[in-house]
Design an enzyme around this catalytic site. Sequence first.
Site, PDB file in Angstrom:
ATOM      1  CE  LYS A  58      -8.772   3.095   3.600  1.00 49.49           C
ATOM      2  NZ  LYS A  58      -7.964   3.996   2.487  1.00 49.49           N
ATOM      3  CB  VAL A 191      -6.402  11.662   2.477  1.00 46.59           C
ATOM      4  CG1 VAL A 191      -7.094  10.044   2.062  1.00 46.59           C
ATOM      5  CG2 VAL A 191      -7.116  12.680   1.614  1.00 46.59           C
ATOM      6  CD  GLU A 211      -1.598  20.058   6.768  1.00 47.31           C
ATOM      7  OE1 GLU A 211      -1.302  18.939   6.758  1.00 47.31           O
ATOM      8  OE2 GLU A 211      -0.900  21.077   6.172  1.00 47.31           O
ATOM      9  CB  VAL A 245       7.619  19.066  11.112  1.00 50.62           C
ATOM     10  CG1 VAL A 245       8.648  18.379  11.800  1.00 50.62           C
ATOM     11  CG2 VAL A 245       6.458  18.751  11.984  1.00 50.62           C
ATOM     12  CG  HIS A 452     -38.290   5.185   5.160  1.00 46.27           C
ATOM     13  ND1 HIS A 452     -37.607   6.120   5.902  1.00 46.27           N
ATOM     14  CD2 HIS A 452     -39.277   4.500   6.285  1.00 46.27           C
ATOM     15  CE1 HIS A 452     -37.852   6.241   7.007  1.00 46.27           C
ATOM     16  NE2 HIS A 452     -38.773   5.323   7.406  1.00 46.27           N
TER      17      HIS A 452
HETATM   18  P1  FAD Z   1       1.030   1.812  -7.553  1.00 43.07           P
HETATM   19  O1  FAD Z   1      -0.067   1.448  -6.902  1.00 43.07           O
HETATM   20  O2  FAD Z   1       1.963   2.905  -6.986  1.00 43.07           O
HETATM   21  O3  FAD Z   1       1.559   0.864  -8.719  1.00 43.07           O
HETATM   22  C1  FAD Z   1       2.841   1.209  -9.290  1.00 43.07           C
HETATM   23  C2  FAD Z   1       3.727  -0.218  -9.412  1.00 43.07           C
HETATM   24  O4  FAD Z   1       4.619  -0.163 -10.304  1.00 43.07           O
HETATM   25  C3  FAD Z   1       4.244  -0.727  -8.143  1.00 43.07           C
HETATM   26  O5  FAD Z   1       3.884  -1.949  -7.923  1.00 43.07           O
HETATM   27  C4  FAD Z   1       5.677  -0.599  -8.194  1.00 43.07           C
HETATM   28  O6  FAD Z   1       6.512  -1.780  -7.936  1.00 43.07           O
HETATM   29  C5  FAD Z   1       5.751  -0.789  -9.914  1.00 43.07           C
HETATM   30  N1  FAD Z   1       6.935  -0.340 -10.438  1.00 43.07           N
HETATM   31  C6  FAD Z   1       7.560   0.864 -10.326  1.00 43.07           C
HETATM   32  N2  FAD Z   1       8.501   1.106 -11.163  1.00 43.07           N
HETATM   33  C7  FAD Z   1       8.605  -0.001 -11.869  1.00 43.07           C
HETATM   34  C8  FAD Z   1       9.428  -0.398 -12.831  1.00 43.07           C
HETATM   35  N3  FAD Z   1      10.598   0.160 -13.205  1.00 43.07           N
HETATM   36  N4  FAD Z   1       9.538  -1.797 -13.392  1.00 43.07           N
HETATM   37  C9  FAD Z   1       8.342  -2.564 -12.880  1.00 43.07           C
HETATM   38  N5  FAD Z   1       7.493  -2.307 -11.917  1.00 43.07           N
HETATM   39  C10 FAD Z   1       7.630  -0.913 -11.547  1.00 43.07           C
HETATM   40  N6  FAD Z   1      -6.403   5.546  -3.094  1.00 43.07           N
HETATM   41  C11 FAD Z   1      -7.448   5.375  -3.325  1.00 43.07           C
HETATM   42  O7  FAD Z   1      -8.150   5.670  -4.226  1.00 43.07           O
HETATM   43  N7  FAD Z   1      -8.449   5.144  -2.158  1.00 43.07           N
HETATM   44  C12 FAD Z   1      -7.737   4.651  -0.789  1.00 43.07           C
HETATM   45  O8  FAD Z   1      -8.415   4.506   0.481  1.00 43.07           O
HETATM   46  C13 FAD Z   1      -6.391   5.076  -0.782  1.00 43.07           C
HETATM   47  N8  FAD Z   1      -5.841   4.777   0.259  1.00 43.07           N
HETATM   48  C14 FAD Z   1      -4.418   5.033   0.485  1.00 43.07           C
HETATM   49  C15 FAD Z   1      -3.842   4.704   1.720  1.00 43.07           C
HETATM   50  C16 FAD Z   1      -2.537   4.779   1.828  1.00 43.07           C
HETATM   51  C17 FAD Z   1      -1.680   4.430   3.032  1.00 43.07           C
HETATM   52  C18 FAD Z   1      -1.748   5.141   0.720  1.00 43.07           C
HETATM   53  C19 FAD Z   1      -0.097   5.108   0.762  1.00 43.07           C
HETATM   54  C20 FAD Z   1      -2.141   5.155  -0.580  1.00 43.07           C
HETATM   55  C21 FAD Z   1      -3.540   5.111  -0.779  1.00 43.07           C
HETATM   56  N9  FAD Z   1      -4.325   5.633  -1.856  1.00 43.07           N
HETATM   57  C22 FAD Z   1      -5.705   5.499  -2.092  1.00 43.07           C
HETATM   58  C23 FAD Z   1      -3.570   5.786  -2.928  1.00 43.07           C
HETATM   59  C24 FAD Z   1      -3.411   4.560  -4.065  1.00 43.07           C
HETATM   60  O9  FAD Z   1      -2.816   3.876  -3.454  1.00 43.07           O
HETATM   61  C25 FAD Z   1      -2.734   5.000  -5.328  1.00 43.07           C
HETATM   62  O10 FAD Z   1      -3.512   6.107  -5.882  1.00 43.07           O
HETATM   63  C26 FAD Z   1      -2.555   4.250  -6.172  1.00 43.07           C
HETATM   64  O11 FAD Z   1      -1.958   2.874  -5.696  1.00 43.07           O
HETATM   65  C27 FAD Z   1      -2.038   4.424  -7.729  1.00 43.07           C
HETATM   66  O12 FAD Z   1      -1.876   3.340  -8.530  1.00 43.07           O
HETATM   67  P2  FAD Z   1      -0.928   3.343  -9.467  1.00 43.07           P
HETATM   68  O13 FAD Z   1      -0.911   2.057 -10.372  1.00 43.07           O
HETATM   69  O14 FAD Z   1      -0.790   4.445 -10.545  1.00 43.07           O
HETATM   70  O15 FAD Z   1       0.487   3.046  -8.784  1.00 43.07           O
HETATM   71  P1  AMP Z   2      -1.665  14.703   1.643  1.00 41.94           P
HETATM   72  O1  AMP Z   2      -1.084  15.427   0.542  1.00 41.94           O
HETATM   73  O2  AMP Z   2      -3.324  14.721   1.339  1.00 41.94           O
HETATM   74  O3  AMP Z   2      -1.075  13.493   1.729  1.00 41.94           O
HETATM   75  O4  AMP Z   2      -1.184  15.587   2.792  1.00 41.94           O
HETATM   76  C1  AMP Z   2       0.006  15.853   3.314  1.00 41.94           C
HETATM   77  C2  AMP Z   2      -0.108  17.014   4.058  1.00 41.94           C
HETATM   78  O5  AMP Z   2       1.380  17.197   4.633  1.00 41.94           O
HETATM   79  C3  AMP Z   2      -0.330  18.450   3.348  1.00 41.94           C
HETATM   80  O6  AMP Z   2      -1.548  18.887   3.938  1.00 41.94           O
HETATM   81  C4  AMP Z   2       1.023  19.163   3.894  1.00 41.94           C
HETATM   82  O7  AMP Z   2       0.583  20.667   4.086  1.00 41.94           O
HETATM   83  C5  AMP Z   2       1.602  18.354   5.004  1.00 41.94           C
HETATM   84  N1  AMP Z   2       2.994  18.986   5.189  1.00 41.94           N
HETATM   85  C6  AMP Z   2       3.828  18.935   4.446  1.00 41.94           C
HETATM   86  N2  AMP Z   2       5.168  19.124   4.820  1.00 41.94           N
HETATM   87  C7  AMP Z   2       4.971  19.436   6.079  1.00 41.94           C
HETATM   88  C8  AMP Z   2       5.737  19.661   7.382  1.00 41.94           C
HETATM   89  N3  AMP Z   2       7.053  20.031   7.190  1.00 41.94           N
HETATM   90  N4  AMP Z   2       5.241  19.796   8.506  1.00 41.94           N
HETATM   91  C9  AMP Z   2       3.818  19.814   8.683  1.00 41.94           C
HETATM   92  N5  AMP Z   2       2.815  19.398   7.521  1.00 41.94           N
HETATM   93  C10 AMP Z   2       3.507  19.183   6.576  1.00 41.94           C
END
Ligand code: FAD
Ligand code: AMP
Length: 480
Positions: A58, A191, A211, A245, A452
């Site tokens: 973000k 996303v 995609e 791909v 509004h």
């Molecule tokens: P995580 O955030 O993955 O945290 C898990 C933690 O556990 C990590 O810090 C890891 O190091 C730790 N861990 C793992 N194994 C161990 C272990 N054995 N011992 C100790 N620590 C451990 N979601 C949204 O809702 N809004 C968004 O805008 C959004 N944008 C995103 C953008 C990107 C680029 C990505 C990659 C993800 C985005 N997400 C978004 C998804 C969101 O980040 C995840 O859904 C969320 O972080 C999941 O939370 P979690 O706590 O389950 O896991």
């Molecule tokens: P999301 O689950 O929202 O993160 O989206 C991942 C997207 O990647 C999905 O829409 C999949 O259909 C797409 N995807 C997965 N494997 C491939 C591939 N080999 N080539 C193109 N798109 C893919």
Amino acid sequence: MSDKFDVVVIGSGPAGYVAAIRAAQLGLKTACIEKWKNTEGQGVNGGTCLNVGCIPSKALLDSSFKYHEAKEELGIHGISTKGVAMDIPAMLKRKNSIINQLTGGIAGLFKANGVTALYGTGKLLAGKKVELTDNDGAVTVIDADNVILASGSLPIAIPVAQLDGDLIVDSTGALEIGEVPKRLGVIGAGVIGLELGSVWNRLGSEVVLLEAMEDFLAIMDKGIAKESKKIFTKQGLDIRLGARVTGTEIKGKEVEVTYKAADGSEHKQTFDKLIVCVGRRAFTDGLLADDSGVQLDERGTVFVDDQCATNAPGVYAIGDLVRGPMLAHKGSEEGVMVAENIAGHKAQMNYDIVPNVIYTHPEVASVGQTEEQIKAAGEPYNVGTFPFSASGRAMAANDTQGMVKIIAHADTDRILGCHIVGPSAADLVQQVAIAMEFGSSAEDLGMTVFGHPTLSETVHEAALAVNGAAIHIPNRKRRK
Ligand code: FAD
Ligand code: AMP
């Protein structure tokens, strides 16, 4: 460690740290183990969300949008921005400082709430014991009455596009790209692919999204997905659907991607950078001893019931590690529910009302059921839509693309879903989520007084339109 804890949480992402804080608030002696290290090798909290997910993406989306606005959109307001330029290292530095502020904030919250923060890798043993290997390699075993697994997820790697850390990167690497690639390829128009593609499109890259699926944003409401695709394409995102791909080859400073189109024909496309965004998988590597008693389901996520209890008594799992959408707020709410239930409450989570947002501009946001899901369930329904082009506030802001769609049950008028593509869609959909949580009908929302001029009025009008009573657009049917 000689102490016994009421609760040990493994993982401090938005699921784990929220669970730990709530458990401590409720008087439970709580520890949270985290293995993430920053570039200086220090343990940091916050998980994917704060370090390489929601927040940094973000930050880049906001920086790149401000640049795009200055360059392309401010002229209409009479503002001249000749010579506006983007400093990519400064953009990355700002992003990193936000990460540091927020991850440091979690450590502060742990302290304030009395959560014991432990840094290292946790592993669940039999009998609710947790083995902690700290960052110096020392191993201790912690006794716990309850264990909450919250180890999150990792980007899925595909063999046809192996990361080389330079030309081919995943979403984590994409947050560190140091200069604008002329030609950027993104595998996966989901996303994360759309958000990261938008960042670099705004900064000047020619972006192609490949995609595999033939439907765009297949899980979204079809009408909103169609409208979104039109808008993104107009912005310059080249979205190729049905493009799977099948291979990549690094040729000097370029990467050549081979993909198969829906008609079976093979195509090649060369990029200066390739981002692989094909989804995420639950991260269970090294988390469970063979005799931990915790079972995984067929997709490799930890199997849990509606209250996030695993098969092992006293062991819970939350967040990306378990079924359901991989969203930060979904994991956080599960964390609250589990902590409260451990403390003896009877907490539940409403999985039917979890908002989902794509932070493009305009944003795409939804809550509840899509029109396709309602139709498939055979329920009678009414739809109300309202375009942002008819909103005075959107016009004043020169931000008129998109629409609000609200769907309500035809017999009860209860709101079943809301889907928006448009400015501030994330915040607007949340208003409907609150209404839905209180069992609101479309008429209830229509009877609510909205300020509004606000973008929120589009939600009001869409709710009125459900029953043919919108004021600022012609209605499909009139309310009697
Ligand atoms: P995580 O955030 O993955 O945290 C898990 C933690 O556990 C990590 O810090 C890891 O190091 C730790 N861990 C793992 N194994 C161990 C272990 N054995 N011992 C100790 N620590 C451990 N979601 C949204 O809702 N809004 C968004 O805008 C959004 N944008 C995103 C953008 C990107 C680029 C990505 C990659 C993800 C985005 N997400 C978004 C998804 C969101 O980040 C995840 O859904 C969320 O972080 C999941 O939370 P979690 O706590 O389950 O896991
Ligand atoms: P999301 O689950 O929202 O993160 O989206 C991942 C997207 O990647 C999905 O829409 C999949 O259909 C797409 N995807 C997965 N494997 C491939 C591939 N080999 N080539 C193109 N798109 C893919």
